[in-house]
Design a protein around this motif. Structure first.
Motif, short mmCIF file in Angstrom:
data_model
loop_
_atom_site.label_atom_id
_atom_site.label_comp_id
_atom_site.label_asym_id
_atom_site.label_seq_id
_atom_site.Cartn_x
_atom_site.Cartn_y
_atom_site.Cartn_z
N TYR A 32 0.88 -1.18 0.00
CA TYR A 32 0.00 0.00 0.00
C TYR A 32 0.91 1.22 0.00
CZ TYR A 32 -3.88 2.99 1.66
OH TYR A 32 -4.86 3.96 1.80
N LEU A 34 1.25 5.59 -0.40
CA LEU A 34 0.52 6.82 -0.14
C LEU A 34 1.38 8.04 -0.47
CD1 LEU A 34 0.50 4.87 2.74
CD2 LEU A 34 -1.60 6.18 3.00
N TYR A 36 1.57 12.11 0.81
CA TYR A 36 1.12 13.12 1.73
C TYR A 36 1.74 14.46 1.32
CZ TYR A 36 -0.62 9.67 5.12
OH TYR A 36 -1.32 8.68 5.75
N TYR B 35 4.77 9.25 15.43
CA TYR B 35 5.94 9.41 14.56
C TYR B 35 6.81 10.55 15.08
CZ TYR B 35 3.38 6.62 11.12
OH TYR B 35 2.70 5.60 10.48
N PRO B 43 8.78 11.64 8.50
CA PRO B 43 8.38 11.09 9.80
C PRO B 43 8.88 9.66 9.97
CG PRO B 43 6.52 12.17 8.72
CD PRO B 43 7.62 12.09 7.71
N PHE B 45 8.45 6.13 12.23
CA PHE B 45 7.47 5.41 13.04
C PHE B 45 8.04 5.07 14.41
CE2 PHE B 45 3.90 2.70 13.78
CZ PHE B 45 4.37 1.55 14.37
N GLN B 48 2.59 1.95 17.48
CA GLN B 48 1.17 2.00 17.13
C GLN B 48 0.36 1.31 18.22
OE1 GLN B 48 -0.91 -0.51 13.85
NE2 GLN B 48 -0.45 1.46 12.88
N GLN B 56 2.68 -2.49 17.34
CA GLN B 56 3.93 -2.51 16.58
C GLN B 56 4.85 -1.46 17.15
OE1 GLN B 56 4.43 -3.07 12.28
NE2 GLN B 56 2.44 -2.05 12.20
N ARG B 57 6.14 -1.66 16.94
CA ARG B 57 7.10 -0.70 17.45
C ARG B 57 8.21 -0.51 16.42
NH1 ARG B 57 7.98 1.16 22.64
NH2 ARG B 57 9.96 2.23 22.89
N GLY B 58 8.64 0.73 16.26
CA GLY B 58 9.77 1.03 15.38
C GLY B 58 11.07 0.93 16.16
N LEU B 90 4.46 13.61 15.75
CA LEU B 90 3.19 13.54 15.04
C LEU B 90 2.39 12.33 15.49
CD1 LEU B 90 4.68 14.31 11.53
CD2 LEU B 90 3.04 15.78 12.71
N HIS B 94 -6.21 5.98 12.31
CA HIS B 94 -7.00 5.36 11.23
C HIS B 94 -7.89 4.31 11.85
CE1 HIS B 94 -3.83 2.27 11.48
NE2 HIS B 94 -4.63 1.46 10.81
N GLN B 102 -6.24 1.45 5.15
CA GLN B 102 -6.84 2.78 5.25
C GLN B 102 -5.74 3.80 5.47
OE1 GLN B 102 -10.12 3.54 4.99
NE2 GLN B 102 -10.44 1.39 4.45
N PRO B 103 -5.87 5.00 4.85
CA PRO B 103 -4.82 6.00 5.07
C PRO B 103 -4.85 6.51 6.51
CG PRO B 103 -6.66 6.96 3.88
CD PRO B 103 -6.93 5.48 3.96
N GLN B 104 -3.67 6.82 7.01
CA GLN B 104 -3.58 7.42 8.34
C GLN B 104 -3.70 8.94 8.20
OE1 GLN B 104 -0.19 5.98 10.57
NE2 GLN B 104 -0.56 3.87 9.94
N HIS B 105 -4.44 9.53 9.15
CA HIS B 105 -4.63 10.97 9.15
C HIS B 105 -3.85 11.57 10.31
CE1 HIS B 105 -7.91 11.02 6.12
NE2 HIS B 105 -8.00 9.77 6.50
N PHE B 106 -3.14 12.64 10.03
CA PHE B 106 -2.21 13.22 10.98
C PHE B 106 -2.74 14.47 11.67
CE2 PHE B 106 1.87 11.00 10.52
CZ PHE B 106 1.59 10.21 9.43
N GLY B 107 -2.29 14.66 12.91
CA GLY B 107 -2.46 15.92 13.59
C GLY B 107 -1.36 16.88 13.18
#
Lengths: 111, 115
Positions: A32, A34, A36, B35, B43, B45, B48, B56-58, B90, B94, B102-107
């Protein structure tokens, strides 16, 4: 190691012309992808995405192309407008939803 | 329909201190990711959260920890702050779905400066 690479730190395009932003990836598990867009002092805004089962996705002035064999994707913006001036991030994820970002390309739309 | 909101907007700390950043996901979203964005970089990761657990962890040290609450909001905690922790943090959200990404939406992020 950078799994998502945007090799052009910046790009300048005349208003009304086509902007083409490129991105390469190395991880074949990505399914997937994307794009931004980011303005200063704001968070990244989702622009458009594409699943690995497709090779093209369009949304208005924005089209993303995916070439899986070359591990390459591109974002086309046509026609380019002044408000398109921003930093564009290419990103990719696998089934675990973890997103890996490139370093970004700064797009300047010239009047 | 409120998007992803983060607080505070800016924060200044000194080395060795601890910090907590907060995030409220977009309405309808149940998964929160954090992020770190250093200057001139994309950004990166951190981790999550889904169903109040770290999913999950980066590649970040244990000094970075988090939490998700029953209302899906989340906190990022960083202990023993280092100068290198100065960055934009950040939060993205989602809705985890069974069939498709699904795309992630950021603050808009929290700008953390370490002195």
């Amino acid at each position: 190691d950078q799994q998502v690479k945007q090799n052009s730190p910046s790009l300048s395009v005349q208003e009304g012309r086509i902007s083409i932003l490129n991105c390469d990836y190395t991880n074949s598990m990505f399914d997937y992808f994307l794009w931004y867009k980011k303005y200063p002092a704001e968070g990244p805004t989702f622009l458009i995405s594409i699943s690995s089962i497709k090779d093209k996705n369009e949304d208005g002035r924005f089209t993303v192309f995916l070439n899986k064999s070359a591990k390459h994707l591109s974002l086309h913006i046509v026609p380019s407008q002044p408000g398109d001036s921003a930093v564009y991030f290419c990103a990719a994820s696998d089934r675990n939803d973890k997103i890996i970002f490139g370093k970004g390309t700064r797009l300047h739309i010239l009047p | 329909d409120a998007g992803v909101t983060q607080s505070p907007t800016h924060l200044i700390k000194t080395r060795g201190q601890q910090v907590t950043l907060r995030c409220s996901p977009k309405s309808g979203h149940d998964t929160v990711s954090w992020y770190q964005q250093a200057l001139g970089q994309g950004p990166q990761f951190i981790f999550q959260y889904y169903e109040e657990e770290e999913r999950q962890r980066g590649n970040f040290p244990d000094r970075f920890s988090g939490h998700q609450f029953p209302n899906y909001s989340s906190e990022l905690n960083v202990n023993a702050l280092l100068l290198g922790d100065s960055a934009l943090y950040l939060c993205a959200s989602h809705r985890t779905g069974p069939y498709s990404n699904q795309p992630q939406h950021f603050g808009d992020g929290t700008r953390l400066s370490i002195l």
